[in-house]
Design an enzyme around this catalytic site. Structure first.
Site, PDB file in Angstrom:
ATOM      1  N   LYS A 236       0.824  -1.215   0.000  1.00 18.45           N
ATOM      2  CA  LYS A 236       0.000   0.000   0.000  1.00 18.45           C
ATOM      3  C   LYS A 236       0.855   1.261   0.000  1.00 18.45           C
ATOM      4  O   LYS A 236       0.627   2.183  -0.777  1.00 18.45           O
ATOM      5  CB  LYS A 236      -0.918   0.061   1.240  1.00 18.45           C
ATOM      6  CG  LYS A 236      -1.984  -0.999   1.306  1.00 18.45           C
ATOM      7  CD  LYS A 236      -2.990  -0.711   2.420  1.00 18.45           C
ATOM      8  CE  LYS A 236      -2.414  -0.641   3.829  1.00 18.45           C
ATOM      9  NZ  LYS A 236      -1.861  -1.887   4.347  1.00 18.45           N
TER      10      LYS A 236
ATOM     11  N   ARG B 221     -10.258   0.638   8.302  1.00 18.28           N
ATOM     12  CA  ARG B 221      -9.825  -0.743   8.515  1.00 18.28           C
ATOM     13  C   ARG B 221     -10.922  -1.579   9.149  1.00 18.28           C
ATOM     14  O   ARG B 221     -10.715  -2.763   9.403  1.00 18.28           O
ATOM     15  CB  ARG B 221      -8.619  -0.738   9.455  1.00 18.28           C
ATOM     16  CG  ARG B 221      -7.291  -1.039   8.756  1.00 18.28           C
ATOM     17  CD  ARG B 221      -6.223  -0.844   9.796  1.00 18.28           C
ATOM     18  NE  ARG B 221      -5.026  -1.585   9.564  1.00 18.28           N
ATOM     19  CZ  ARG B 221      -3.893  -1.026   9.149  1.00 18.28           C
ATOM     20  NH1 ARG B 221      -3.838   0.248   8.845  1.00 18.28           N
ATOM     21  NH2 ARG B 221      -2.812  -1.755   9.034  1.00 18.28           N
TER      22      ARG B 221
ATOM     23  N   ARG C 134      11.181  -7.277   5.683  1.00 26.50           N
ATOM     24  CA  ARG C 134      11.141  -5.871   6.089  1.00 26.50           C
ATOM     25  C   ARG C 134      11.579  -5.731   7.550  1.00 26.50           C
ATOM     26  O   ARG C 134      12.233  -4.770   7.929  1.00 26.50           O
ATOM     27  CB  ARG C 134       9.715  -5.338   5.906  1.00 26.50           C
ATOM     28  CG  ARG C 134       9.593  -3.860   6.146  1.00 26.50           C
ATOM     29  CD  ARG C 134       8.266  -3.346   5.634  1.00 26.50           C
ATOM     30  NE  ARG C 134       7.203  -3.539   6.597  1.00 26.50           N
ATOM     31  CZ  ARG C 134       5.926  -3.212   6.372  1.00 26.50           C
ATOM     32  NH1 ARG C 134       5.546  -2.722   5.221  1.00 26.50           N
ATOM     33  NH2 ARG C 134       5.016  -3.394   7.307  1.00 26.50           N
TER      34      ARG C 134
ATOM     35  N   ARG D  79      11.085  -2.407  12.220  1.00 27.60           N
ATOM     36  CA  ARG D  79       9.816  -1.930  12.783  1.00 27.60           C
ATOM     37  C   ARG D  79       9.426  -2.831  13.937  1.00 27.60           C
ATOM     38  O   ARG D  79       9.486  -4.052  13.821  1.00 27.60           O
ATOM     39  CB  ARG D  79       8.723  -1.990  11.707  1.00 27.60           C
ATOM     40  CG  ARG D  79       8.398  -0.667  11.111  1.00 27.60           C
ATOM     41  CD  ARG D  79       7.379  -0.808  10.002  1.00 27.60           C
ATOM     42  NE  ARG D  79       6.064  -1.224  10.465  1.00 27.60           N
ATOM     43  CZ  ARG D  79       4.955  -1.056   9.747  1.00 27.60           C
ATOM     44  NH1 ARG D  79       5.008  -0.473   8.566  1.00 27.60           N
ATOM     45  NH2 ARG D  79       3.797  -1.457  10.209  1.00 27.60           N
TER      46      ARG D  79
ATOM     47  N   ARG E 120      -1.375  -9.527  12.862  1.00 24.71           N
ATOM     48  CA  ARG E 120      -1.824  -8.470  11.940  1.00 24.71           C
ATOM     49  C   ARG E 120      -2.565  -9.070  10.750  1.00 24.71           C
ATOM     50  O   ARG E 120      -3.551  -8.517  10.275  1.00 24.71           O
ATOM     51  CB  ARG E 120      -0.631  -7.618  11.487  1.00 24.71           C
ATOM     52  CG  ARG E 120      -0.196  -6.657  12.600  1.00 24.71           C
ATOM     53  CD  ARG E 120       1.209  -6.149  12.417  1.00 24.71           C
ATOM     54  NE  ARG E 120       1.376  -5.335  11.244  1.00 24.71           N
ATOM     55  CZ  ARG E 120       2.537  -5.203  10.587  1.00 24.71           C
ATOM     56  NH1 ARG E 120       3.609  -5.857  11.001  1.00 24.71           N
ATOM     57  NH2 ARG E 120       2.622  -4.433   9.553  1.00 24.71           N
TER      58      ARG E 120
END
Ligand code: AMP
Length: 186
Positions: free
Chosen positions: A13, A88, A127, A133, A144
């Site tokens: 996204k 969401r 990632r 992160r 998630r």
């Protein structure tokens, strides 16, 4: 242009938002980026957000709806905006519709980027290594994805029924996916 990007975590996204922002000159509103900035600054919102984010859970709808309600009134949204990570949940989508209807505005495109779970897991773990992160660890990633399937994916049919959903195959190179989005919204 007012558009929404819907897709799973790791679905690209943010990457595709950058392309759309360049092309249409609209504001890019990423709730995840806004929350990460609040966490970094240590604001009250940031303190509250961190525990949800670290678990891979969504913040309460009223909190996030309040943030977006303010954000879309800013000057840089006059030419339009691209929502990345909001709505969401169905209540968030209903709230957005209420906010927009007050000014007679509507969403032009809802772009749904679809990517298979095993590919997402691979991308997110990659990632995690690169960016560090705090919500990119295996346990949080799994949650998630679960939260996406349970709470966010109902939005796909919600917008399909409204008639403005564009389904995009999110497998392939960044350029390929950008090309698909381009032809879907022209
Ligand atoms: P993202 O960068 O979009 O994946 O968002 C990172 C995290 O921020 C999510 O896992 C949630 O904890 C929180 N978050 C972002 N957007 C929302 C939203 N619209 N509603 C609730 N929580 C959100």
């Amino acid at each position: 242009m007012k558009a929404i990007l819907i897709g799973p975590p790791g679905g690209g996204k943010g990457t595709q938002a950058a392309f759309l922002m360049d092309k249409y000159g609209v504001a890019h509103i990423s709730t995840g980026d806004m929350l990460r900035a609040a966490v970094k600054e240590g604001t009250d919102l940031g303190k509250k957000a961190k525990s949800f984010m670290d678990k891979g859970e969504l913040l309460p709808d009223d909190v996030i709806i309040g943030i977006i309600g303010e954000r879309i009134q800013a000057d840089d949204c006059k030419k339009g905006f691209l929502l990345d990570g909001f709505p969401r949940t169905i209540p968030q989508a209903d709230a957005l519709e209420d906010m927009l209807s007050k000014s007679g505005a509507t969403i032009d495109h809802v772009i749904h980027i679809a990517v298979a779970d095993d590919e997402l897991m691979k991308r997110l773990l990659g990632r995690a290594e690169k960016e560090g992160r705090s919500d990119d660890n295996e346990e949080t990633i799994k949650n998630r994805l679960k939260v996406f399937h349970e709470q966010t994916s109902p939005l796909i049919d919600y917008y399909r029924n409204k008639g403005n959903l564009r389904d995009i195959d999110g497998m392939g190179s960044i350029d390929e996916i950008t090309g698909r989005i381009k032809s879907a919204i022209q």
